[in-house]
Design a protein around this motif. Structure first.
Motif, PDB file in Angstrom:
ATOM      1  N   THR A 123       0.824  -1.215   0.000  1.00  8.28           N
ATOM      2  CA  THR A 123       0.000   0.000   0.000  1.00  8.28           C
ATOM      3  C   THR A 123       0.857   1.265   0.000  1.00  8.28           C
ATOM      4  OG1 THR A 123      -0.183  -0.127   2.404  1.00  8.28           O
ATOM      5  CG2 THR A 123      -1.984  -1.083   1.136  1.00  8.28           C
ATOM      6  N   GLY A 124       2.157   1.117   0.290  1.00  5.41           N
ATOM      7  CA  GLY A 124       3.069   2.260   0.195  1.00  5.41           C
ATOM      8  C   GLY A 124       3.243   2.701  -1.249  1.00  5.41           C
TER       9      GLY A 124
ATOM     10  N   ARG B 280      -5.705  10.915   0.124  1.00  7.72           N
ATOM     11  CA  ARG B 280      -4.736  10.612   1.186  1.00  7.72           C
ATOM     12  C   ARG B 280      -4.765  11.780   2.155  1.00  7.72           C
ATOM     13  NH1 ARG B 280       0.703  12.414   2.216  1.00  7.72           N
ATOM     14  NH2 ARG B 280       1.724  10.809   3.433  1.00  7.72           N
TER      15      ARG B 280
ATOM     16  N   HIS C  96       4.022   6.425   4.002  1.00  5.24           N
ATOM     17  CA  HIS C  96       3.050   6.264   5.085  1.00  5.24           C
ATOM     18  C   HIS C  96       3.380   7.210   6.247  1.00  5.24           C
ATOM     19  CE1 HIS C  96       1.664   2.183   3.579  1.00  5.24           C
ATOM     20  NE2 HIS C  96       0.545   2.783   3.930  1.00  5.24           N
TER      21      HIS C  96
ATOM     22  N   GLU D   5      -3.648   8.235   9.177  1.00  7.36           N
ATOM     23  CA  GLU D   5      -3.676   8.326   7.719  1.00  7.36           C
ATOM     24  C   GLU D   5      -4.831   7.532   7.166  1.00  7.36           C
ATOM     25  OE1 GLU D   5      -0.031   7.511   5.779  1.00  7.36           O
ATOM     26  OE2 GLU D   5      -0.901   7.693   3.792  1.00  7.36           O
TER      27      GLU D   5
ATOM     28  N   ARG E 100      -5.974   6.473   3.228  1.00 12.94           N
ATOM     29  CA  ARG E 100      -5.644   6.581   1.796  1.00 12.94           C
ATOM     30  C   ARG E 100      -6.504   5.631   0.974  1.00 12.94           C
ATOM     31  NH1 ARG E 100       0.391   5.075   0.459  1.00 12.94           N
ATOM     32  NH2 ARG E 100       0.873   6.699   1.991  1.00 12.94           N
TER      33      ARG E 100
ATOM     34  N   GLU F 254      -7.311   2.256   2.979  1.00 16.84           N
ATOM     35  CA  GLU F 254      -6.471   1.877   4.109  1.00 16.84           C
ATOM     36  C   GLU F 254      -6.564   2.958   5.187  1.00 16.84           C
ATOM     37  OE1 GLU F 254      -2.142   2.393   3.769  1.00 16.84           O
ATOM     38  OE2 GLU F 254      -1.936   0.327   4.450  1.00 16.84           O
TER      39      GLU F 254
ATOM     40  N   GLU G  75      -4.904   3.911   8.987  1.00 14.58           N
ATOM     41  CA  GLU G  75      -4.016   3.618  10.105  1.00 14.58           C
ATOM     42  C   GLU G  75      -4.353   4.588  11.212  1.00 14.58           C
ATOM     43  OE1 GLU G  75      -0.337   1.709   9.906  1.00 14.58           O
ATOM     44  OE2 GLU G  75       0.150   2.878   8.127  1.00 14.58           O
TER      45      GLU G  75
ATOM     46  N   TYR H 295      -5.441  -0.972  12.499  1.00 14.87           N
ATOM     47  CA  TYR H 295      -5.297  -1.050  11.048  1.00 14.87           C
ATOM     48  C   TYR H 295      -6.586  -1.469  10.366  1.00 14.87           C
ATOM     49  CZ  TYR H 295      -3.059  -1.975   6.563  1.00 14.87           C
ATOM     50  OH  TYR H 295      -2.696  -1.944   5.239  1.00 14.87           O
TER      51      TYR H 295
ATOM     52  N   ALA I   7       0.259  -2.317   7.366  1.00  8.69           N
ATOM     53  CA  ALA I   7       0.884  -2.095   6.060  1.00  8.69           C
ATOM     54  C   ALA I   7       2.229  -2.790   5.889  1.00  8.69           C
ATOM     55  CB  ALA I   7       1.039  -0.603   5.738  1.00  8.69           C
TER      56      ALA I   7
END
Lengths: 362, 151
Positions: free
Chosen positions: A96-97, A104, A154, A224, A226, A252, A254, A273, B58
């Motif tokens: 996902t990075g 985002r 991230h 975050e 995104r 995603e 976090e 997560y 992640a």
């Protein structure tokens, strides 16, 4: 007790024929096609893919049409279809990075590398009905601006540098799969995350909200959020190397959570997560909050007896297909079951004396 | 994801590129090259799924996210080259076209196909990505500080 009976065939056939007619609705109104649903009801399609646990927008759109817009019924259709597919393998974990971000944002840092990208969001709309949508009309093209190239890092990576947040070190343990083995307790985090990503959005939202209201409060910030596309890469055994077999849109989230430290961990921020198929940020944020609440044991926190901390309660009730299957089955014929209950109540009343019954009736 | 072909493993790169191409696109570009070659199936197009995985936080331990529909097939050209395809979705015709291109890329026709099929796919993918990235960039917040009226 189960007794087979016959006799409902014609009624069932006719009911299904009427269902088809009602699904179509007024025939003087143009019929929806599957591509219209896929393109114009895309967030419903995303929810069906996420909770149906199968990424295929065309199938999800078809299921929504067939289910007359009942999303849980549509999810049921997708789950049923999914079981007919041979499994070719598992992907490498998505990166996902390397996401091509449509959106985002961070609620913890204003200025961060890559910036705050709002994307196609409902946020900041006024939530007033837009009657222009009731009339046909072309939509002007959205503005463009020169984009930065390169991956968007991230947010948790910045906090990691200072050692202020727990790390998520890479680990390549093959994850358990609840579609292959029945869900059993205790469930490790990988299993919990699988159950949560396909869990009912409403149930997950309610539990997440309960943690915000004080039932196992864990002070979550959205570090975050995104949304965007990531490639899916799978090893092809007959070739001996991995290829990208497609790409999926993911959301995603976090969370960065306050943590005073415990018997085993120093004071630092902890993490929850959420990762969900499609554009589904309410679900992804909810998932992250519930994930964090369920981690109390591994972080050495106290069990406050809150529903969101109880993995067995959460995971066994989060699946809307299991839940609706059991719930809705009670409307199906239980004539014999009920007959025995009736007999029992009659017997009890007889034993207690019929006189009282007469009095009550008068 | 890379915008250009992976030079270390060009086959991986072209297979990936075709998996991401829009429906019908590989077949229509292939048709522009001429009559399709004759082949025999090693594995007729078959629809199945791949379990997509993510990582907790992640970067941590992997977990199962959900499945993706995938179509795969394999074939042998009459000249002996073997072509494979694994592509997202339920798209048997697209899988066939991708496997044919994969096999032809191993023949003397490679340069022709690179030019007629792969190069257009590369530029079209780059355009789609750039258009989306540019729209996202237009929604980037430019913070500014309001003047403080203290002096």
């Amino acid at each position: 007790m189960y007794v087979a009976v016959k006799g409902g065939e014609r009624a069932i056939e006719n009911a299904h024929a009427w269902l088809a007619e009602e699904r179509r609705g007024d025939v003087t109104i143009a019929e929806l096609d599957v591509a219209q649903i896929r393109e114009q009801l895309s967030l419903a399609v995303n929810r069906v893919m996420a909770e149906g646990s199968l990424y295929d927008p065309d199938l999800a759109a078809l299921a929504i049409k067939q289910a007359r817009g009942d999303l849980i019924e549509a999810i049921f259709l997708i789950r049923a279809y999914r079981t007919t597919l041979p499994r070719f393998g598992a992907s490498a974990p998505v990166d996902t990075g390397a996401m091509a971000c449509d959106r985002r944002i961070s609620a913890t840092f204003k200025d961060l590398p890559g910036g705050q990208i709002l994307g196609p969001t409902f946020d900041y709309t006024h939530r007033l009905l837009d009657f222009k949508l009731a009339a046909e009309g072309d939509v002007p093209e959205a503005p463009s601006r020169e984009a930065q190239t390169g991956d968007v890092p991230h947010v948790t990576g910045f906090l990691n540098r200072e050692g202020l947040i727990e790390e998520a070190p890479q680990d390549d343990t093959p994850p358990p799969d609840l579609t292959r083995e029945p869900l059993e307790m205790p469930a490790d985090r990988a299993l919990r995350l699988q159950a949560l990503t396909r869990a009912d959005e409403g149930f997950t939202l309610g539990l997440a909200y309960s943690t915000q209201r004080g039932y196992a409060r864990n002070h979550a910030f959205v570090g975050e959020l995104r949304i965007g596309k990531v490639p899916v890469e799978m090893d092809i055994p007959e070739l001996g190397f991995a290829v990208e077999i497609g790409e999926v849109t993911l959301t995603e989230c976090e969370t960065v959570n306050q943590f005073k430290g415990s018997k085993t961990e120093p004071p630092q921020f902890t993490r929850g997560y959420g990762l969900v198929f499609g554009q589904a940020e309410r679900k992804a944020i909810s998932m992250a909050l519930v994930d964090r609440a369920l981690r109390w044991e591994e972080l050495g926190e106290d069990n406050l007896g809150a529903p969101a901390q109880d993995a067995e309660f959460v995971l066994y009730h989060a699946d809307n297909i299991q839940a609706t299957g059991f719930l809705e089955h009670i409307k199906l014929p239980h004539y014999v079951d009920f007959q025995s209950e009736l007999e029992l109540v009659r017997k009890l009343r007889n034993a207690a004396g019929t006189g009282q019954v007469q009095e009550a009736a008068e | 994801m890379k915008d250009t072909l992976d030079t270390e493993n060009p086959r991986k790169a072209w297979m990936s590129l075709m998996a991401l191409a829009p429906e019908g696109r590989v077949a229509s570009l292939l048709a522009s090259v001429g009559a399709p070659p004759t082949f025999t199936w090693l594995r007729v197009p078959e629809i199945g799924s791949t379990m997509v995985r993510g990582r907790a936080g992640a970067t941590g331990a992997p977990f199962n996210l959900g499945e993706l529909t995938v179509t795969r097939c394999a074939l042998t050209l009459d000249t002996g080259e073997v072509g494979h395809a694994y592509i997202q979705g339920r798209r048997k015709a697209d899988a066939e076209a991708a496997a044919v291109v994969d096999a032809l890329m191993q023949t003397k026709l490679a340069d022709t196909l690179q030019e007629a099929v792969l190069d257009p796919l590369i530029s079209e993918m780059a355009e789609r990505k750039a258009a989306r990235a540019a729209k996202a960039a237009a929604t980037k917040v430019d913070f500014f500080t309001m003047t403080r009226g203290e002096d």
